[in-house]
Design an enzyme around this catalytic site. Structure first.
Site, PDB file in Angstrom:
ATOM      1  N   PHE A  80       0.785  -1.255   0.015  1.00  0.00           N
ATOM      2  CA  PHE A  80      -0.055   0.072   0.119  1.00  0.00           C
ATOM      3  C   PHE A  80       0.939   1.209   0.072  1.00  0.00           C
ATOM      4  O   PHE A  80       0.380   2.112   0.405  1.00  0.00           O
ATOM      5  CB  PHE A  80      -0.911   0.091   1.234  1.00  0.00           C
ATOM      6  CG  PHE A  80      -1.758  -1.086   1.273  1.00  0.00           C
ATOM      7  CD1 PHE A  80      -2.925  -1.462   0.518  1.00  0.00           C
ATOM      8  CD2 PHE A  80      -1.396  -2.253   2.308  1.00  0.00           C
ATOM      9  CE1 PHE A  80      -3.503  -2.559   0.639  1.00  0.00           C
ATOM     10  CE2 PHE A  80      -2.244  -3.399   2.198  1.00  0.00           C
ATOM     11  CZ  PHE A  80      -3.247  -3.579   1.507  1.00  0.00           C
ATOM     12  N   LEU A  81       2.012   1.186  -0.277  1.00  0.00           N
ATOM     13  CA  LEU A  81       3.175   2.254  -0.289  1.00  0.00           C
ATOM     14  C   LEU A  81       2.621   3.500  -1.135  1.00  0.00           C
ATOM     15  O   LEU A  81       1.912   3.181  -2.010  1.00  0.00           O
ATOM     16  CB  LEU A  81       4.462   1.984  -0.482  1.00  0.00           C
ATOM     17  CG  LEU A  81       4.856   1.441  -1.873  1.00  0.00           C
ATOM     18  CD1 LEU A  81       5.117   2.739  -2.630  1.00  0.00           C
ATOM     19  CD2 LEU A  81       5.934   0.617  -2.102  1.00  0.00           C
ATOM     20  N   ARG A  82       2.848   4.646  -0.674  1.00  0.00           N
ATOM     21  CA  ARG A  82       2.634   5.771  -1.523  1.00  0.00           C
ATOM     22  C   ARG A  82       3.854   6.463  -2.195  1.00  0.00           C
ATOM     23  O   ARG A  82       4.834   6.685  -1.338  1.00  0.00           O
ATOM     24  CB  ARG A  82       1.997   6.875  -0.757  1.00  0.00           C
ATOM     25  CG  ARG A  82       0.683   6.425  -0.097  1.00  0.00           C
ATOM     26  CD  ARG A  82       0.331   7.585   1.188  1.00  0.00           C
ATOM     27  NE  ARG A  82       1.308   7.320   2.105  1.00  0.00           N
ATOM     28  CZ  ARG A  82       1.335   8.325   3.142  1.00  0.00           C
ATOM     29  NH1 ARG A  82       0.623   9.511   3.231  1.00  0.00           N
ATOM     30  NH2 ARG A  82       2.412   8.021   4.032  1.00  0.00           N
ATOM     31  N   LYS A 118      -6.293  -4.711  -2.103  1.00  0.00           N
ATOM     32  CA  LYS A 118      -5.626  -4.039  -2.535  1.00  0.00           C
ATOM     33  C   LYS A 118      -6.487  -2.909  -3.665  1.00  0.00           C
ATOM     34  O   LYS A 118      -6.453  -1.943  -3.868  1.00  0.00           O
ATOM     35  CB  LYS A 118      -4.324  -4.610  -3.295  1.00  0.00           C
ATOM     36  CG  LYS A 118      -3.585  -3.607  -4.083  1.00  0.00           C
ATOM     37  CD  LYS A 118      -2.823  -2.572  -3.443  1.00  0.00           C
ATOM     38  CE  LYS A 118      -2.218  -1.594  -4.365  1.00  0.00           C
ATOM     39  NZ  LYS A 118      -1.832  -0.377  -3.472  1.00  0.00           N
ATOM     40  N   GLY A 159      -3.260  10.050 -11.578  1.00  0.00           N
ATOM     41  CA  GLY A 159      -2.416   9.395 -12.530  1.00  0.00           C
ATOM     42  C   GLY A 159      -1.394   8.477 -11.901  1.00  0.00           C
ATOM     43  O   GLY A 159      -1.853   7.881 -10.971  1.00  0.00           O
ATOM     44  N   CYS A 204      -0.314   3.152 -10.823  1.00  0.00           N
ATOM     45  CA  CYS A 204      -1.497   2.392  -9.982  1.00  0.00           C
ATOM     46  C   CYS A 204      -2.799   2.560 -10.387  1.00  0.00           C
ATOM     47  O   CYS A 204      -3.399   1.672 -10.938  1.00  0.00           O
ATOM     48  CB  CYS A 204      -0.828   2.348  -8.635  1.00  0.00           C
ATOM     49  SG  CYS A 204       0.779   1.504  -8.223  1.00  0.00           S
ATOM     50  N   ARG A 253       4.446   7.896 -15.257  1.00  0.00           N
ATOM     51  CA  ARG A 253       3.437   6.962 -15.846  1.00  0.00           C
ATOM     52  C   ARG A 253       2.022   7.698 -15.573  1.00  0.00           C
ATOM     53  O   ARG A 253       1.528   8.002 -14.482  1.00  0.00           O
ATOM     54  CB  ARG A 253       3.536   5.743 -15.184  1.00  0.00           C
ATOM     55  CG  ARG A 253       4.983   4.931 -15.280  1.00  0.00           C
ATOM     56  CD  ARG A 253       5.001   3.483 -14.720  1.00  0.00           C
ATOM     57  NE  ARG A 253       5.049   3.761 -13.115  1.00  0.00           N
ATOM     58  CZ  ARG A 253       5.419   2.769 -12.204  1.00  0.00           C
ATOM     59  NH1 ARG A 253       5.320   1.706 -12.790  1.00  0.00           N
ATOM     60  NH2 ARG A 253       5.492   3.119 -11.032  1.00  0.00           N
TER      61      ARG A 253
HETATM   62  P1  NAD Z   1       8.055  -0.658 -11.957  1.00  0.00           P
HETATM   63  O1  NAD Z   1       7.708  -0.967 -13.298  1.00  0.00           O
HETATM   64  O2  NAD Z   1       8.854   0.554 -11.352  1.00  0.00           O
HETATM   65  O3  NAD Z   1       8.839  -2.250 -11.501  1.00  0.00           O
HETATM   66  C1  NAD Z   1       8.673  -3.630 -11.918  1.00  0.00           C
HETATM   67  C2  NAD Z   1      10.124  -4.248 -12.150  1.00  0.00           C
HETATM   68  O4  NAD Z   1      10.046  -5.622 -12.326  1.00  0.00           O
HETATM   69  C3  NAD Z   1      10.964  -3.526 -13.072  1.00  0.00           C
HETATM   70  O5  NAD Z   1      12.275  -3.305 -12.332  1.00  0.00           O
HETATM   71  C4  NAD Z   1      11.188  -4.808 -14.075  1.00  0.00           C
HETATM   72  O6  NAD Z   1      12.429  -4.658 -14.686  1.00  0.00           O
HETATM   73  C5  NAD Z   1      11.110  -5.816 -13.059  1.00  0.00           C
HETATM   74  N1  NAD Z   1      10.879  -7.160 -13.813  1.00  0.00           N
HETATM   75  C6  NAD Z   1      10.234  -7.285 -14.736  1.00  0.00           C
HETATM   76  N2  NAD Z   1      10.057  -8.628 -15.207  1.00  0.00           N
HETATM   77  C7  NAD Z   1      10.773  -9.281 -14.173  1.00  0.00           C
HETATM   78  C8  NAD Z   1      11.232 -10.551 -14.048  1.00  0.00           C
HETATM   79  N3  NAD Z   1      10.625 -11.594 -14.681  1.00  0.00           N
HETATM   80  N4  NAD Z   1      12.278 -10.838 -13.209  1.00  0.00           N
HETATM   81  C9  NAD Z   1      12.536  -9.963 -12.148  1.00  0.00           C
HETATM   82  N5  NAD Z   1      12.335  -8.602 -12.500  1.00  0.00           N
HETATM   83  C10 NAD Z   1      11.560  -8.624 -13.358  1.00  0.00           C
HETATM   84  O7  NAD Z   1       6.828  -1.093 -11.193  1.00  0.00           O
HETATM   85  P2  NAD Z   1       6.331  -0.706  -9.721  1.00  0.00           P
HETATM   86  O8  NAD Z   1       5.612   0.658  -9.733  1.00  0.00           O
HETATM   87  O9  NAD Z   1       7.465  -1.089  -8.858  1.00  0.00           O
HETATM   88  O10 NAD Z   1       4.953  -1.631  -9.332  1.00  0.00           O
HETATM   89  C11 NAD Z   1       5.244  -3.151  -9.137  1.00  0.00           C
HETATM   90  C12 NAD Z   1       4.101  -3.652  -8.746  1.00  0.00           C
HETATM   91  O11 NAD Z   1       3.908  -3.263  -7.473  1.00  0.00           O
HETATM   92  C13 NAD Z   1       2.650  -3.422  -9.555  1.00  0.00           C
HETATM   93  O12 NAD Z   1       1.961  -4.562  -9.532  1.00  0.00           O
HETATM   94  C14 NAD Z   1       2.137  -2.444  -8.920  1.00  0.00           C
HETATM   95  O13 NAD Z   1       0.891  -2.134  -9.372  1.00  0.00           O
HETATM   96  C15 NAD Z   1       2.411  -2.789  -7.457  1.00  0.00           C
HETATM   97  N6  NAD Z   1       2.337  -1.502  -6.678  1.00  0.00           N
HETATM   98  C16 NAD Z   1       2.983  -0.296  -6.882  1.00  0.00           C
HETATM   99  C17 NAD Z   1       3.131   0.649  -5.919  1.00  0.00           C
HETATM  100  C18 NAD Z   1       3.847   1.945  -6.458  1.00  0.00           C
HETATM  101  O14 NAD Z   1       3.493   2.905  -5.716  1.00  0.00           O
HETATM  102  N7  NAD Z   1       4.742   1.976  -7.422  1.00  0.00           N
HETATM  103  C19 NAD Z   1       2.385   0.500  -4.772  1.00  0.00           C
HETATM  104  C20 NAD Z   1       1.718  -0.425  -4.648  1.00  0.00           C
HETATM  105  C21 NAD Z   1       1.660  -1.546  -5.606  1.00  0.00           C
END
Ligand code: NAD
Length: 436
Positions: free
Chosen positions: A147-149, A206, A259, A262, A332
């Site tokens: 749930f991080l922001r 989530k 935007g 997420c 994004r």
């Molecule tokens: P991101 O695109 O910044 O990071 C995803 C990472 O996964 C990338 O570095 C990519 O290279 C790596 N990756 C892809 N395929 C891979 C594999 N097979 N093996 C190893 N690494 C691999 O995305 P994010 O913002 O970190 O989000 C990741 C997930 O967390 C999403 O499902 C998102 O919805 C969820 N999430 C994100 C946030 C947020 O604030 N960013 C908060 C809660 C949940």
């Protein structure tokens, strides 16, 4: 404890460094060599306050390392999976390719008793399917949504407001929950709620949290649309209804909408999944939420056009902000950048500045003019639009000072974050979102 974190993006890199900072021995794994090279040097590949500090501390302590080699996951007791789940191209569903690939790559290195903790945001039903693939290794899958922001990610990871663990029924699930409690020992120790659920509930927690937040933002933006045709002021309205603690003032900031990586894709994936489940009507309102949200970008562009007497063609417009929100370099699905691109498309000369997101924005939209220095960006502008509420624009930019730099005195407050009275007093024509 020995932990692996697979996927080192916004979620995973912070998770890995935060887990090392609370005493675990952590290996972060990603397929992106550049990201791993930068993380290995203790350099954060993206802007996140506090991350560089815990990264370099973790690396210096020897408790944190990064690699592209999945084999190094072997020996970890808990494997967190935080790879991306973007929107599929040409559709609304979540693209699970990366989750599937990460799990497939991890399977050969799992041992009896290991825990695989899914953190990515996934459609309900995903964990049950993945659990079947993990089962033959003797490992147990749990779903542990994040749930991080962004902008507060370090604090939110180390000290979350709640922890959720979706586990299978029976002793394996109970043991898995116990192990996760140990992983999160500092927050569990101080009484942070730790909810143990089944897989479906954890996955839904989530997406429903994000659906609720998106709804709250679009609700106030819908009120802004009504305010615009009645002469009401949506910020006063939000203050007044926000005093009711059943409603609350948070997330009632009308503006150009949400935007980021997420909310938009998560509510769309939720709609798509609900339709697959034959319950599309239950969350049909999310389509409306999405549409209200997108309409606010049109409104911001319209206000600039109106402010410039009907046309932005060959007008100098300074766009303050590119990131989808302050304290982040994430662009994004950024409404800020979208507004800038639309103005450019209408023939304006767009100059854009942002304290953190210029590099990312330039990569995706090289056609815009980027200027690092805020004052330099303001120089000669016919109109100014604030689209990301960074303190640099909200608090630190005085209307008197801005007026010494620009050509025109037209300001559009896409985030309702400026002091309208102060800007008007300094001679500006001020336009807010849903404000007279
Ligand atoms: P991101 O695109 O910044 O990071 C995803 C990472 O996964 C990338 O570095 C990519 O290279 C790596 N990756 C892809 N395929 C891979 C594999 N097979 N093996 C190893 N690494 C691999 O995305 P994010 O913002 O970190 O989000 C990741 C997930 O967390 C999403 O499902 C998102 O919805 C969820 N999430 C994100 C946030 C947020 O604030 N960013 C908060 C809660 C949940």
């Amino acid at each position: 404890m020995h932990l692996s974190v697979i996927g080192c993006g916004y979620l995973g890199a912070v998770h890995a460094a935060a887990m090392a900072s609370i005493g675990h021995d952590v290996v972060g794994i990603d397929v992106d060599e550049r990201k791993i090279a930068s993380l290995s040097k203790g350099e954060a590949p993206f802007f996140e306050p506090g991350l560089p500090e815990i990264l370099s501390e973790g690396i210096a302590s020897g408790r944190l390392r990064f690699t592209t080699d999945m084999a190094e996951a072997a020996g970890a007791q808990v494997h967190f999976v935080g790879v991306g789940t973007p929107q599929v191209k040409g559709g609304y569903a979540a693209d699970l390719t990366y989750v599937d690939a990460a799990i497939d790559a991890l399977l050969p290195y799992l041992a009896e008793g290991d825990i695989v903790a899914g953190k990515s945001t996934v459609p309900v039903g995903t964990a049950a399917t993945l659990a079947e693939r993990v089962a033959p290794t003797g490992a147990t899958l749990v779903w542990n949504p994040e749930f991080l922001r962004e902008g507060w990610a370090v604090q939110d990871t180390i000290d979350p407001d709640r922890l959720v663990a979706g586990v299978p029924a029976g002793p394996a699930g109970e043991r898995a929950a116990e192990i996760l409690r140990k992983v999160y020992h500092p927050s569990v120790g101080k009484g942070t709620p730790f909810l143990v659920t089944d897989y479906a509930t954890a996955e839904l927690v989530k997406v429903s949290a994000n659906a609720f937040l998106a709804t709250k933002i679009s609700f106030i933006n819908a009120m802004a649309e009504i305010a615009e045709v009645t002469g009401a002021d949506v910020t006063q309205l939000a203050d007044a209804i926000g005093y009711d603690d059943r409603i609350g003032r948070k997330f009632l900031g009308a503006g150009i909408g949400f935007g980021g990586g997420c909310l938009p894709k998560d509510i769309r994936a939720f709609s798509a999944r609900a339709e697959e489940l034959g319950r599309g009507e239950s969350v049909a309102f999310l389509r409306e939420i999405d549409e209200i949200n997108m309409r606010r970008r049109d409104r911001a562009v319209d206000l600039v056009v109106e402010g410039l007497s009907g046309s932005v063609f060959k007008k100098n417009i300074t766009v303050l902000g590119a990131a989808f929100k302050p304290h982040s370099d994430d662009i994004r699905d950024s409404p800020a950048l979208d507004v800038a691109v639309r103005l450019h498309g209408l023939g304006a000369w767009v100059t854009i500045t942002d304290p953190a997101a210029i590099e990312n924005a330039r990569r995706i939209h090289p056609q815009l003019n980027y200027v690092d220095d805020r004052d330099e960006a303001l120089r000669g502008a016919d109109a100014v639009i604030v689209v990301t509420e960074w303190d640099e624009y909200r608090r630190q930019l005085s209307p008197e000072h801005a007026a010494t730099l620009t050509q025109g005195r037209i300001v559009i407050d896409g985030r309702n974050c400026l002091d309208a009275a102060a800007w008007r007093e300094a001679g500006w024509t001020y336009y807010g979102m849903g404000r007279p």
